[in-house]
Design a protein around this motif. Structure first.
Motif, mmCIF file in Angstrom:
data_model
loop_
_atom_site.group_PDB
_atom_site.id
_atom_site.type_symbol
_atom_site.label_atom_id
_atom_site.label_comp_id
_atom_site.label_asym_id
_atom_site.label_seq_id
_atom_site.Cartn_x
_atom_site.Cartn_y
_atom_site.Cartn_z
ATOM 1 N N ARG A 257 0.830 -1.192 0.000
ATOM 2 C CA ARG A 257 0.000 0.000 0.000
ATOM 3 C C ARG A 257 0.875 1.257 0.000
ATOM 4 O O ARG A 257 1.933 1.295 0.625
ATOM 5 N N SER A 258 0.444 2.279 -0.704
ATOM 6 C CA SER A 258 1.149 3.553 -0.715
ATOM 7 C C SER A 258 0.964 4.252 0.632
ATOM 8 O O SER A 258 -0.148 4.301 1.171
ATOM 9 N N VAL A 259 2.055 4.783 1.176
ATOM 10 C CA VAL A 259 1.999 5.464 2.469
ATOM 11 C C VAL A 259 2.664 6.826 2.351
ATOM 12 O O VAL A 259 3.509 7.062 1.479
ATOM 13 N N ASP A 260 2.281 7.728 3.232
ATOM 14 C CA ASP A 260 2.863 9.062 3.269
ATOM 15 C C ASP A 260 4.291 8.983 3.808
ATOM 16 O O ASP A 260 4.560 8.282 4.786
ATOM 17 N N GLN B 282 1.253 7.030 7.210
ATOM 18 C CA GLN B 282 -0.152 6.664 7.086
ATOM 19 C C GLN B 282 -0.492 6.332 5.623
ATOM 20 O O GLN B 282 0.086 6.898 4.693
ATOM 21 N N ALA B 283 -1.435 5.412 5.434
ATOM 22 C CA ALA B 283 -1.890 5.091 4.079
ATOM 23 C C ALA B 283 -2.479 6.342 3.433
ATOM 24 O O ALA B 283 -3.272 7.049 4.051
ATOM 25 N N ASN B 284 -2.080 6.619 2.193
ATOM 26 C CA ASN B 284 -2.528 7.849 1.543
ATOM 27 C C ASN B 284 -3.239 7.613 0.221
ATOM 28 O O ASN B 284 -3.329 8.512 -0.606
ATOM 29 N N ASP B 285 -3.724 6.390 -0.011
ATOM 30 C CA ASP B 285 -4.580 6.163 -1.179
ATOM 31 C C ASP B 285 -5.879 6.941 -1.013
ATOM 32 O O ASP B 285 -6.350 7.140 0.112
ATOM 33 N N PRO B 286 -6.472 7.399 -2.110
ATOM 34 C CA PRO B 286 -7.691 8.214 -1.984
ATOM 35 C C PRO B 286 -8.834 7.428 -1.351
ATOM 36 O O PRO B 286 -8.974 6.217 -1.562
ATOM 37 N N THR B 287 -9.636 8.116 -0.563
ATOM 38 C CA THR B 287 -10.777 7.510 0.102
ATOM 39 C C THR B 287 -11.991 8.409 -0.074
ATOM 40 O O THR B 287 -11.884 9.536 -0.545
ATOM 41 N N SER B 288 -13.137 7.903 0.295
ATOM 42 C CA SER B 288 -14.361 8.702 0.246
ATOM 43 C C SER B 288 -15.280 8.255 1.368
ATOM 44 O O SER B 288 -15.264 7.092 1.782
#
Length: 717
Positions: free
Chosen positions: A488-491, A496-502
């Protein structure tokens, strides 16, 4: 007060200065900053950022060149003014036509538009009317084919304890059969209420007819529609791409195995053993399509082309950065830009605002677009699509004694046959549901063609009905291998995980979340929300997703994301009036933990998912609510099911009777194929060279790399 000592006294005590007041170093001494009053404008202005500086320089260069060209044209026209004017007056129209017929370069002819899907790749030049469609598959040499790798057929059948096959009614387990029979009974009740005429023994007629059928053998030379199978060269190639890969016989020598790099809208981490091979296959499929479909056989020519790449609304940043690296380094395109699927769909349809429902082969995405921007909190990504309908249709037909009982979707010819039957027979129009006779031809390499005749009744309607009751789909293995190869992509600052969310996706994930163990997370209080929702499945997020968001928005200081988790675990009503300080900080960790859980499969009823997306986009604004609910647009190959838009409209009207008059399900205008609307919109976007500032050039990418995405994307990356 002690008097000043003399120089002799200082010398005697060893305190006399001997440096002649010279500095310790010739380097300039920088005084310390006054911490009470200092200011810097470093990287606070656009003209200090490379991406913006290059844009401004390009604009200035273009303006200067245009001015020079205009002055040069005026200077050259003066000596020949009289003769030129006479000629223009004589045949001015002809000259204008000639000028129009020989333009310097067609707009968009140097822009390649790529839209990758789970089943198909659509690629073409921005100047093309329609894209080329290529199966997103590659066949590689292997010891066994994919049908030989799997001991169990697909769909999987249950067997008795002695190893013999179960009766067709019991092959898929009692739970699935109960769901199927319940849906069939509900359809009968609904059709009677709508005054549809039905025979009482329709199901028995279908079963008895199918039991008696035997295939008719047709020799190959009498089959006018025989299939041209892929012939292997000598020596056989290491890999074969696209449609030719699907037409390789399963019993070929040597064997070939099919690989689909994209599954369910994600990178396929189940069938691959390394991340390198996964990205390599994506690269090979794209390279083959550019060479064979677009005719650009020389890679040296690619340096002159730009590329528009379509990405999902909810994407993995790791995938995007890898694609950008591939397009800039391996393919050496001059410029690259990205556009989101839903935004591209509105470009293609010519809408300014809409709720886009994109039903693909294995993924369904929903997003509200307002004035050229995707509403971030409305984005929903569901892992179901047209292939789930295909598999459900095959299971229903086998349940009713389908004559071709040996069908196995791991075999290539059976997969293509099932897709064809689904496209031709499935419908959501209840008027077409009746016992009808159909036929199909089974074509296998090296064997005679078999013509099968069968009857179907409600299977043609109940299979696509799975979009609204997804328990009928086979969802067991969709999460297999997730995060096995690609992290997973992280900051880089806080980890922290920084994939887009909604917030819309988060609400759906919360409703689907299983109960967590007591020590499964550090945030015990906020994680109580999934358990509570799971314990009462009839609650609802499913029945009334709009009301919950309206309640959350009533508080001015509520979370911007509108996350549903705090409603149960961290609201003042739940936590008590004496603990507001404890509830507030637990809201964000709860939402983060829910959105990034990889053990929850987002499979949700389509009508409820649409309402959830619209509710989070409107945020209690009734005008926006009416605009979005009256502008729902269906695109994607899965939306081609006959009558789906009208059926979906009726379902939404039942769920939201207050908006019954405003609800409208539209299809792309101008008779445009719903499968290519997204690509068409991206091609239009690629032609907007004058107003599009999201292009990434080589110089910028060489210096800044993937950091450019934060400056170049039209959305918050």
């Amino acid at each position: 007060m002690v008097g000043k000592k003399s120089g002799k006294a200082l010398r005697d005590e060893g305190l006399e200065r001997t440096d002649n007041n010279m500095d310790l170093s010739s380097w300039p001494q920088i005084p310390a900053i006054n911490q009470k009053n200092y200011y810097t404008d470093y990287l606070k202005r656009d003209d200090q950022n490379l991406a913006f500086r290059l844009q401004n320089e390009e604009a200035r260069t273009k303006m200067t060149k245009t001015a020079k060209d205009r002055d040069r044209a005026l200077a050259m026209a003066k000596p020949e003014a009289t003769e030129a004017e006479a000629e223009v007056e004589a045949d001015g129209d002809a000259n204008m036509e000639d000028a129009d017929e020989t333009p310097a370069e067609t707009v968009g002819s140097k822009v390649i538009v790529i839209h990758i899907g789970s089943q198909n790749l659509r690629i073409g030049l921005s100047s093309d009317a329609l894209p080329k469609t290529v199966p997103m598959v590659i066949a590689r040499k292997s010891k066994t084919s994919e049908s030989e790798d799997h001991d169990e057929p697909r769909p999987k059948r249950m067997k008795r304890e002695d190893g013999t096959e179960e009766e067709p009614e019991n092959q898929f387990g009692p739970e699935w059969s109960a769901d199927f029979n319940r849906m069939s009974s509900e359809l009968k009740v609904r059709m009677r209420q709508n005054k549809r005429r039905m025979l009482p023994n329709s199901k028995d007629m279908v079963v008895n007819y199918n039991r008696r059928q035997r295939p008719e053998i047709i020799s190959e030379h009498n089959d006018p529609s025989r299939v041209e199978w892929t012939e292997l060269s000598n020596p056989p190639p290491e890999y074969i791409v696209g449609q030719d890969a699907l037409r390789i016989p399963d019993s070929s020598k040597p064997r070939y195995k099919l690989y689909w790099p994209i599954r369910n809208g994600w990178c396929n981490e189940t069938d691959y053993q390394s991340k390198t091979m996964l990205y390599l296959d994506i690269s090979l499929i794209l390279e083959d399509a550019i060479k064979n479909q677009l005719g650009l056989t020389s890679k040296k020519d690619w340096l002159q082309y730009s590329c528009v790449f379509v990405i999902p609304d909810l994407y993995d940043k790791t995938y995007i950065t890898q694609v950008l690296e591939m397009l800039m380094r391996e393919f050496s395109f001059a410029r690259v830009c990205f556009i989101q699927e839903s935004l591209a769909a509105t470009f293609g349809a010519g809408f300014t605002s809409a709720c886009v429902v994109d039903i693909g082969a294995q993924k369904t995405s929903i997003c509200c677009v307002e004035e050229g921007m995707c509403v971030e909190n409305s984005r929903v990504n569901l892992k179901m699509g047209g292939q789930d309908v295909t598999q459900a249709f095959v299971k229903m037909m086998l349940h009713d004694h389908f004559p071709y009982s040996d069908i196995n979707l791991w075999r290539r010819y059976d997969f293509l046959l099932a897709e064809e039957l689904k496209k031709n027979l499935c419908t959501m129009t209840e008027a077409n549901v009746s016992p009808q006779v159909f036929d199909f031809h089974l074509r296998v390499s090296g064997e005679d063609t078999q013509k099968h005749t069968f009857r179907a009744f409600d299977e043609v309607h109940l299979a696509p009905m799975g979009f609204f009751e997804p328990t009928i789909f086979d969802n067991d293995h969709k999460l297999d291998g997730r995060r096995r190869l690609i992290e997973r992509s992280v900051d880089i600052y806080d980890g922290q995980a920084n994939d887009p969310t909604s917030s819309a996706q988060s609400e759906i994930m919360t409703a689907l979340a299983p109960a967590l163990p007591p020590n499964g997370t550090a945030n015990a209080e906020p994680q109580a929300a999934p358990s509570d929702v799971q314990a009462t499945p009839s609650r609802p997020a499913t029945s009334n997703p709009l009301g919950r968001v309206q309640e959350q928005e009533a508080t001015p200081h509520s979370s911007v994301a509108g996350s549903p988790a705090p409603e149960v675990a961290a609201t003042p009503q739940a936590a008590g009036a004496n603990t507001p300080a404890v509830a507030a900080p637990t809201t964000q960790p709860a939402r983060q933990a829910m959105e990034h859980r990889d053990d929850i499969l987002p499979v949700y009823a389509l009508d409820n998912a649409i309402l959830t997306s619209i509710a989070h986009a409107a945020r209690s604004d009734e005008k926006k609510m009416r605009d979005f609910i009256g502008g729902i647009m269906l695109v994607g190959g899965g939306s081609l099911t006959s009558g789906l838009n009208l059926f979906l409209e009726e379902r939404l009207q039942l769920l939201r009777p207050g908006f019954a008059k405003e609800i409208m399900i539209g299809v792309p205008p101008r008779d445009l194929d719903p499968q290519v609307v997204v690509w068409k919109g991206a091609s239009i976007f690629g032609k907007l060279s004058g107003t599009n500032d999201s292009w990434i050039g080589k110089l910028e990418y060489d210096r800044l790399g993937q950091r450019l995405m934060a400056y170049k994307c039209m959305w918050a990356y």
